[in-house]
Design a protein around this motif. Structure first.
Motif, PDB file in Angstrom:
ATOM      1  N   LEU A 376      53.071  43.061  86.574  1.00 31.27           N
ATOM      2  CA  LEU A 376      53.444  43.825  87.751  1.00 31.27           C
ATOM      3  C   LEU A 376      52.190  44.330  88.449  1.00 31.27           C
ATOM      4  O   LEU A 376      51.297  44.897  87.810  1.00 31.27           O
ATOM      5  N   LEU A 377      52.111  44.113  89.746  1.00 33.88           N
ATOM      6  CA  LEU A 377      50.988  44.616  90.541  1.00 33.88           C
ATOM      7  C   LEU A 377      51.428  45.954  91.133  1.00 33.88           C
ATOM      8  O   LEU A 377      51.980  46.021  92.235  1.00 33.88           O
ATOM      9  N   LEU A 378      51.190  47.006  90.362  1.00 33.68           N
ATOM     10  CA  LEU A 378      51.740  48.316  90.698  1.00 33.68           C
ATOM     11  C   LEU A 378      50.857  49.125  91.632  1.00 33.68           C
ATOM     12  O   LEU A 378      51.288  50.164  92.136  1.00 33.68           O
ATOM     13  N   ASN A 379      49.632  48.682  91.838  1.00 36.22           N
ATOM     14  CA  ASN A 379      48.742  49.394  92.739  1.00 36.22           C
ATOM     15  C   ASN A 379      48.299  48.440  93.838  1.00 36.22           C
ATOM     16  O   ASN A 379      47.640  47.436  93.571  1.00 36.22           O
ATOM     17  N   ASP A 380      48.656  48.712  95.068  1.00 38.79           N
ATOM     18  CA  ASP A 380      48.313  47.813  96.167  1.00 38.79           C
ATOM     19  C   ASP A 380      46.931  48.084  96.742  1.00 38.79           C
ATOM     20  O   ASP A 380      46.523  47.455  97.711  1.00 38.79           O
ATOM     21  N   ASN A 381      46.213  49.005  96.138  1.00 42.08           N
ATOM     22  CA  ASN A 381      44.842  49.284  96.555  1.00 42.08           C
ATOM     23  C   ASN A 381      43.915  48.348  95.809  1.00 42.08           C
ATOM     24  O   ASN A 381      43.638  48.531  94.626  1.00 42.08           O
ATOM     25  N   LYS A 382      43.433  47.298  96.457  1.00 42.35           N
ATOM     26  CA  LYS A 382      42.631  46.277  95.800  1.00 42.35           C
ATOM     27  C   LYS A 382      41.321  46.826  95.253  1.00 42.35           C
ATOM     28  O   LYS A 382      40.718  46.237  94.366  1.00 42.35           O
ATOM     29  N   ALA A 383      40.864  47.959  95.789  1.00 41.34           N
ATOM     30  CA  ALA A 383      39.605  48.526  95.318  1.00 41.34           C
ATOM     31  C   ALA A 383      39.766  49.234  93.981  1.00 41.34           C
ATOM     32  O   ALA A 383      38.791  49.528  93.297  1.00 41.34           O
ATOM     33  N   VAL A 384      41.001  49.504  93.618  1.00 44.69           N
ATOM     34  CA  VAL A 384      41.258  50.200  92.355  1.00 44.69           C
ATOM     35  C   VAL A 384      41.645  49.173  91.303  1.00 44.69           C
ATOM     36  O   VAL A 384      42.640  48.481  91.439  1.00 44.69           O
ATOM     37  N   GLY A 389      48.176  49.846  85.554  1.00 42.26           N
ATOM     38  CA  GLY A 389      49.507  50.418  85.544  1.00 42.26           C
ATOM     39  C   GLY A 389      50.256  50.134  84.256  1.00 42.26           C
ATOM     40  O   GLY A 389      49.780  49.447  83.365  1.00 42.26           O
ATOM     41  N   ASP A 390      51.447  50.695  84.159  1.00 46.11           N
ATOM     42  CA  ASP A 390      52.263  50.600  82.954  1.00 46.11           C
ATOM     43  C   ASP A 390      53.659  50.145  83.343  1.00 46.11           C
ATOM     44  O   ASP A 390      54.330  50.784  84.152  1.00 46.11           O
ATOM     45  N   SER A 391      54.084  49.028  82.763  1.00 47.85           N
ATOM     46  CA  SER A 391      55.394  48.470  83.118  1.00 47.85           C
ATOM     47  C   SER A 391      56.554  49.229  82.492  1.00 47.85           C
ATOM     48  O   SER A 391      57.698  49.063  82.929  1.00 47.85           O
ATOM     49  N   GLU A 392      56.294  50.038  81.475  1.00 54.91           N
ATOM     50  CA  GLU A 392      57.389  50.631  80.696  1.00 54.91           C
ATOM     51  C   GLU A 392      58.296  51.499  81.559  1.00 54.91           C
ATOM     52  O   GLU A 392      59.527  51.345  81.540  1.00 54.91           O
ATOM     53  N   GLY A 409      56.156  45.048  78.338  1.00 54.52           N
ATOM     54  CA  GLY A 409      55.252  44.298  77.472  1.00 54.52           C
ATOM     55  C   GLY A 409      54.738  45.045  76.272  1.00 54.52           C
ATOM     56  O   GLY A 409      54.339  44.429  75.279  1.00 54.52           O
ATOM     57  N   THR A 410      54.756  46.366  76.300  1.00 57.22           N
ATOM     58  CA  THR A 410      54.181  47.132  75.200  1.00 57.22           C
ATOM     59  C   THR A 410      54.854  46.848  73.864  1.00 57.22           C
ATOM     60  O   THR A 410      54.221  46.946  72.817  1.00 57.22           O
ATOM     61  N   VAL A 411      56.131  46.455  73.866  1.00 62.70           N
ATOM     62  CA  VAL A 411      56.831  46.217  72.599  1.00 62.70           C
ATOM     63  C   VAL A 411      56.330  44.957  71.906  1.00 62.70           C
ATOM     64  O   VAL A 411      56.628  44.738  70.728  1.00 62.70           O
ATOM     65  N   ARG A 417      50.141  49.811  73.341  1.00 64.04           N
ATOM     66  CA  ARG A 417      49.295  50.392  74.376  1.00 64.04           C
ATOM     67  C   ARG A 417      49.954  50.104  75.717  1.00 64.04           C
ATOM     68  O   ARG A 417      50.896  49.316  75.808  1.00 64.04           O
ATOM     69  N   ARG A 418      49.458  50.744  76.730  1.00 62.41           N
ATOM     70  CA  ARG A 418      49.972  50.514  78.073  1.00 62.41           C
ATOM     71  C   ARG A 418      49.674  49.085  78.514  1.00 62.41           C
ATOM     72  O   ARG A 418      48.632  48.526  78.194  1.00 62.41           O
ATOM     73  N   THR A 419      50.591  48.518  79.244  1.00 59.81           N
ATOM     74  CA  THR A 419      50.379  47.181  79.793  1.00 59.81           C
ATOM     75  C   THR A 419      51.245  47.007  81.033  1.00 59.81           C
ATOM     76  O   THR A 419      52.366  47.549  81.092  1.00 59.81           O
ATOM     77  N   PRO A 420      50.757  46.283  82.019  1.00 63.09           N
ATOM     78  CA  PRO A 420      51.573  46.044  83.214  1.00 63.09           C
ATOM     79  C   PRO A 420      52.511  44.846  83.071  1.00 63.09           C
ATOM     80  O   PRO A 420      53.209  44.498  84.025  1.00 63.09           O
ATOM     81  N   TYR A 421      52.558  44.226  81.890  1.00 66.30           N
ATOM     82  CA  TYR A 421      53.324  42.991  81.718  1.00 66.30           C
ATOM     83  C   TYR A 421      54.784  43.254  81.338  1.00 66.30           C
ATOM     84  O   TYR A 421      55.125  44.287  80.750  1.00 66.30           O
ATOM     85  N   VAL A 422      55.612  42.253  81.649  1.00 66.47           N
ATOM     86  CA  VAL A 422      57.055  42.310  81.393  1.00 66.47           C
ATOM     87  C   VAL A 422      57.496  40.955  80.848  1.00 66.47           C
ATOM     88  O   VAL A 422      56.983  39.911  81.260  1.00 66.47           O
ATOM     89  N   ARG A 423      58.450  40.966  79.907  1.00 65.10           N
ATOM     90  CA  ARG A 423      59.061  39.723  79.458  1.00 65.10           C
ATOM     91  C   ARG A 423      60.479  39.632  79.974  1.00 65.10           C
ATOM     92  O   ARG A 423      61.269  40.572  79.831  1.00 65.10           O
ATOM     93  N   ALA A 424      60.795  38.486  80.563  1.00 60.58           N
ATOM     94  CA  ALA A 424      62.154  38.230  81.043  1.00 60.58           C
ATOM     95  C   ALA A 424      62.640  36.902  80.484  1.00 60.58           C
ATOM     96  O   ALA A 424      61.923  35.904  80.521  1.00 60.58           O
ATOM     97  N   SER A 425      63.865  36.884  79.972  1.00 61.29           N
ATOM     98  CA  SER A 425      64.467  35.667  79.443  1.00 61.29           C
ATOM     99  C   SER A 425      65.325  35.010  80.516  1.00 61.29           C
ATOM    100  O   SER A 425      66.090  35.681  81.219  1.00 61.29           O
ATOM    101  N   PHE A 426      65.202  33.685  80.645  1.00 56.33           N
ATOM    102  CA  PHE A 426      66.000  32.965  81.641  1.00 56.33           C
ATOM    103  C   PHE A 426      67.052  32.068  81.002  1.00 56.33           C
ATOM    104  O   PHE A 426      67.617  31.186  81.647  1.00 56.33           O
TER     105      PHE A 426
END
Length: 457
Positions: A376-384, A389-392, A409-411, A417-426
């Motif tokens: 997840l791209l949770l911060n749209d400020n490219k300079a930061v 961010g944290d997906s939880e 993703g933390t599970v 730890r914090r992570t911006p990732y997510v798992r989705a099953s299709f």
């Protein structure tokens, strides 16, 4: 120094590690466990002329089942069905206690499958053990190989189901990095070459090489060969958890497994492989099988004999009846169709991701399995960039409030730890629901961006 013994099952002799090599890979629990007094003698009932007063088996005369039949699709012809019947000796075998390693006919069939899929023949110092799903076998393998407090190598992110196994043993879970090409052998090499002097090195590496749960990534041939080389150099066993092996739908030829690749090594015996029929036949049947060194599977045998005795005889008989009727070619046709099915599901899911999440998430396209792993791209400020961010909170709170459920993703991180990732099953969701789900995740990301940036994306 390790001594190697030879066998002549291939054109060139296959060298294998000797039995005594595995002593140091057994946990204290496995070393102290004694063979079951009854189960260790059951095979003697088959001796000619023997009258067995050994086991407390119930008399089959008291069983109410007289026959069992089921219909199954014919491989390659989804509109055709075949009817299979269990009666007489087949049904009697399915209703009674059986051998701990598994039904003999099913074991023979699986030996043949491993030769077809991985080029492994009998008499190379390996064997097969049938379990109540591969999860059952992995748990037992960890129990018989790992002591409390041991360090273990585990690819990260990893299958969430194994983390509690190592956590309950208070293991030092050493995370090996992964990327779009699977486990990073360079990360593994750095860990091992910088290992502290005087601290015992890990005995096992856990990895899911095909369609990894959660990342969906598949380890490349180069990575696999490097990991095998490191296993030899640093003396560890690869726990190859491969439930998505038959769910490969990439355009390139399928990479060989660790179990097959080790035939190219100076000796075989450093891979303990786990297969599952859950993803291609039925999850509810609970049939998995482990292939690997006899000494390690003997320890799993003894564990099983004192826990659940065996995998259900009836489900084994049903599975063998189906596989035996199909033959290897029929099974191959079936799993190719299953893989093609999931390829279409993946494509539907990715089209919806491109429609709604472009610019809001990043991902790599899986070539096996049933999962997308996206950032997840949770911060749209490219300079930061110091905080991705944290997906939880986004997934557990905002997305769920919007009516969609996925896993943060933390599970899947062994040490959390914090992570911006997510798992989705299709695997299950229809096209219309996929579209709605991606739209709802988009709304959750935009909501989170407002919270982070104070302005709308």
């Amino acid at each position: 120094m390790i001594q190697i013994s030879d066998t002549n099952s291939h054109d060139a002799p296959v060298k294998r590690l000797p039995e005594e090599y595995y002593t140091n890979f057994l946990s204290n629990l496995a070393k102290e466990r004694k063979p079951g007094a009854i189960r260790s003698l059951l095979h003697l009932e088959q001796a000619p002329g023997v009258i067995s007063l050994l086991a407390g088996k119930p008399n089959p005369f008291t069983f109410p089942f007289t026959s069992l039949s089921f219909n199954a699709r014919s491989p390659g012809h989804s509109d055709e069905e075949i009817t299979l019947n269990l009666s007489g000796a087949e049904l009697a075998q399915g209703l009674q206690y059986g051998d701990t390693p598994g039904l003999g006919q099913l074991l023979d069939w699986l030996y043949g499958l491993q030769e077809i899929d991985h080029g492994r023949k009998r008499n190379e110092g390996w064997t097969i053990f049938i379990g109540t799903g591969s999860q059952d076998l992995i748990y037992k393998a960890v129990s018989v190989m790992v002591n409390p407090g041991d360090p273990v190598l585990i690819e990260s992110p990893t299958y969430a189901g194994v983390i509690p196994m190592f956590h309950s043993l208070h293991c030092d879970q050493i995370e090996v990095e992964t990327d779009s090409r699977g486990i990073r052998s360079s990360s593994l090499r750095t860990i091992l070459e910088q290992w502290p002097d005087g601290k015992p090195k890990p005995k096992v590496l856990y990895t899911v090489p095909y369609g990894c749960n959660p990342t969906g990534m598949t380890a490349t041939l180069e990575r696999r060969k490097e990991v095998l080389q490191l296993a030899r150099e640093h003396n560890f066993i690869i726990l190859e958890d491969d439930p998505y092996f038959h769910l490969y739908y990439g355009k390139a030829p399928r990479y060989p497994s660790y179990f097959g690749l080790e035939l190219e090594e100076p000796e075989v015996g450093r891979v303990l492989r786990f297969d599952s029929l859950s993803k291609v036949l039925s999850a509810g049947l609970r049939i998995g099988f482990a292939s690997g060194p006899e000494a390690l599977l003997r320890a799993i045998d003894q564990h099983t004999a004192t826990s659940n005795l065996q995998t259900s005889s009836l489900t084994q008989v049903i599975v063998f009846k189906l596989l035996g009727s199909w033959g290897y070619e029929g099974f191959n046709i079936h799993v190719r169709n299953v893989a093609a099915f999931y390829a279409k599901k993946r494509d539907v899911f990715e089209r919806a991701m491109q429609k709604y999440l472009t610019g809001l998430a990043e991902w790599s396209t899986p070539e096996a399995g049933m999962f997308f792993w996206f950032k997840l791209l949770l911060n749209d400020n490219k300079a930061v960039n110091e905080d991705d961010g944290d997906s939880e909170v986004v997934i557990k709170t905002k997305a769920f409030k919007n009516g969609v459920l996925a896993l943060p993703g933390t599970v899947f991180l062994p040490n959390e730890r914090r992570t911006p990732y997510v798992r989705a099953s299709f695997s299950l969701t229809g096209e219309e629901d996929v579209d709605r789900a991606m739209q709802r995740i988009r709304d959750a990301i935009l909501d989170a961006r407002v919270s982070v940036n104070g302005i709308s994306a």
